[in-house]
Design a protein around this motif. Sequence first.
Motif, PDB file in Angstrom:
ATOM      1  N   GLN A   1       0.835  -1.198   0.000  1.00 23.44           N
ATOM      2  CA  GLN A   1       0.000   0.000   0.000  1.00 23.44           C
ATOM      3  C   GLN A   1       0.874   1.253   0.000  1.00 23.44           C
ATOM      4  O   GLN A   1       0.594   2.211  -0.736  1.00 23.44           O
ATOM      5  N   SER A   2       1.936   1.240   0.797  1.00 21.49           N
ATOM      6  CA  SER A   2       2.850   2.390   0.846  1.00 21.49           C
ATOM      7  C   SER A   2       3.586   2.565  -0.482  1.00 21.49           C
ATOM      8  O   SER A   2       3.789   3.692  -0.955  1.00 21.49           O
ATOM      9  N   GLN A   3       3.985   1.439  -1.094  1.00 18.24           N
ATOM     10  CA  GLN A   3       4.651   1.505  -2.399  1.00 18.24           C
ATOM     11  C   GLN A   3       3.722   2.080  -3.459  1.00 18.24           C
ATOM     12  O   GLN A   3       4.136   2.888  -4.297  1.00 18.24           O
ATOM     13  N   ALA A   4       2.457   1.663  -3.416  1.00 19.66           N
ATOM     14  CA  ALA A   4       1.485   2.177  -4.378  1.00 19.66           C
ATOM     15  C   ALA A   4       1.255   3.667  -4.175  1.00 19.66           C
ATOM     16  O   ALA A   4       1.131   4.433  -5.143  1.00 19.66           O
TER      17      ALA A   4
ATOM     18  N   LEU B   1      -6.508  -1.259  -3.325  1.00 22.01           N
ATOM     19  CA  LEU B   1      -6.407  -2.579  -3.951  1.00 22.01           C
ATOM     20  C   LEU B   1      -4.987  -3.127  -3.885  1.00 22.01           C
ATOM     21  O   LEU B   1      -4.783  -4.334  -3.738  1.00 22.01           O
ATOM     22  N   ALA B   2      -3.991  -2.255  -3.977  1.00 19.43           N
ATOM     23  CA  ALA B   2      -2.598  -2.699  -3.863  1.00 19.43           C
ATOM     24  C   ALA B   2      -2.353  -3.338  -2.506  1.00 19.43           C
ATOM     25  O   ALA B   2      -1.729  -4.403  -2.396  1.00 19.43           O
TER      26      ALA B   2
ATOM     27  N   GLN C   1       0.448  -6.321  -3.740  1.00 16.44           N
ATOM     28  CA  GLN C   1       1.359  -5.995  -4.842  1.00 16.44           C
ATOM     29  C   GLN C   1       1.203  -4.519  -5.200  1.00 16.44           C
ATOM     30  O   GLN C   1       0.104  -3.963  -5.122  1.00 16.44           O
ATOM     31  N   GLU C   2       2.322  -3.903  -5.585  1.00 12.68           N
ATOM     32  CA  GLU C   2       2.322  -2.467  -5.841  1.00 12.68           C
ATOM     33  C   GLU C   2       1.377  -2.091  -6.977  1.00 12.68           C
ATOM     34  O   GLU C   2       0.765  -1.020  -6.969  1.00 12.68           O
TER      35      GLU C   2
END
Length: 362
Positions: free
Chosen positions: A24-27, A51-52, A57-58
């Motif tokens: 979620q943080s990466q997204a 959704l990430a 997944q990013e």
Amino acid sequence: MTTLAQLKLDWLTQPAKPVCDTSQSQAEAHQQQLTKPPGSLGQLEAIAIQLAGLQGQEKPQIEQVHITVFAADHGIANAGVSAFPQAVTGEMIRNFAHGGAAIAVLAKQLGAQLQVVNLGTASELEAIAGVEANVIGPGTANFAEQAAMTETQLAQALNYGKNCIDQLDPKTIQLFIGGEMGIANTTTASALAAALLQCPAEAVVGPGTGINQTTQQHKQQVISQALQLHKLNQGANPSDPTYLLTMLRSIGGFEIAALTGAYLRAAQQGIAILVDGFIASVAALIALRLQPDLKPWLILGHRSAEPGHSKVVEALGLIPILDLNMRLGEGSGAACAVPLLKLACELHNNMATFDSANVSKG
């Protein structure tokens, strides 16, 4: 009330699958690099980030969507609260199977899997290709006179919802939509909403299938008297699990209980949930009260024209994707929102970054 273990409902207390905070943080960081002002895509950005985290997944995807429509009759129809006869429930089950209902058309256009489950109609139905018959009884009892369900029937309905999710592969199904069909189920949902929100029936009762003002006032009176009969409007704690299950047994419907079970199980299995309108949202609120860590797994497809829905939406704390003045049910409003979820993912995954496009960042 009989214990959860005795009713084989221990699974209700299992927590939802944890959200992947890293993904979620990466997204979220990725969104800041895309060639647009931060936040300019509004809710589409928030959906992609959510959704990430749910998919771990990013770059999330929405490709495999599963829709289950639970259908059942309601004894409260005998109190004269609907514009349509109970025979319509069975007729619509056939219509779902034959591809003529709105949700069947939408599922086909979306390439989504459509599952239809008959939990019990007032008139016995023949075997229908494409319909799973998990009949609990000939609809619920008239909750204006007695409890809608026995404890055993409530457990069956909740477990049928769970079992429908257990048939799915969480590695391939990325989104679950629950739909419902049952004459008089807006009366049931309105009664449940009043009991959940501890508000007067007048605050949540609407036209449902299109009743006139006189019938709507009668509907309000029937619900008010039923809440008093079952002692559901006397300062209860609407977050207490025993109260919630007693409430669902007393004034609920087979399909609403099944939706509640399906939502809880989907979150436990790690499948994102796109919630439909008023009736589905009432089931989602019951599930959320039973298991508060369900909330990140819920996405609200639309705001229904049914007046009680806005109050339930507020209690859920979710933002509807669409507001199209719909009040059909079946999962149709949620299905209409699926293309926007797909677009949110496409924008997130395929827009250029400032660096890749050689665009100056402010």
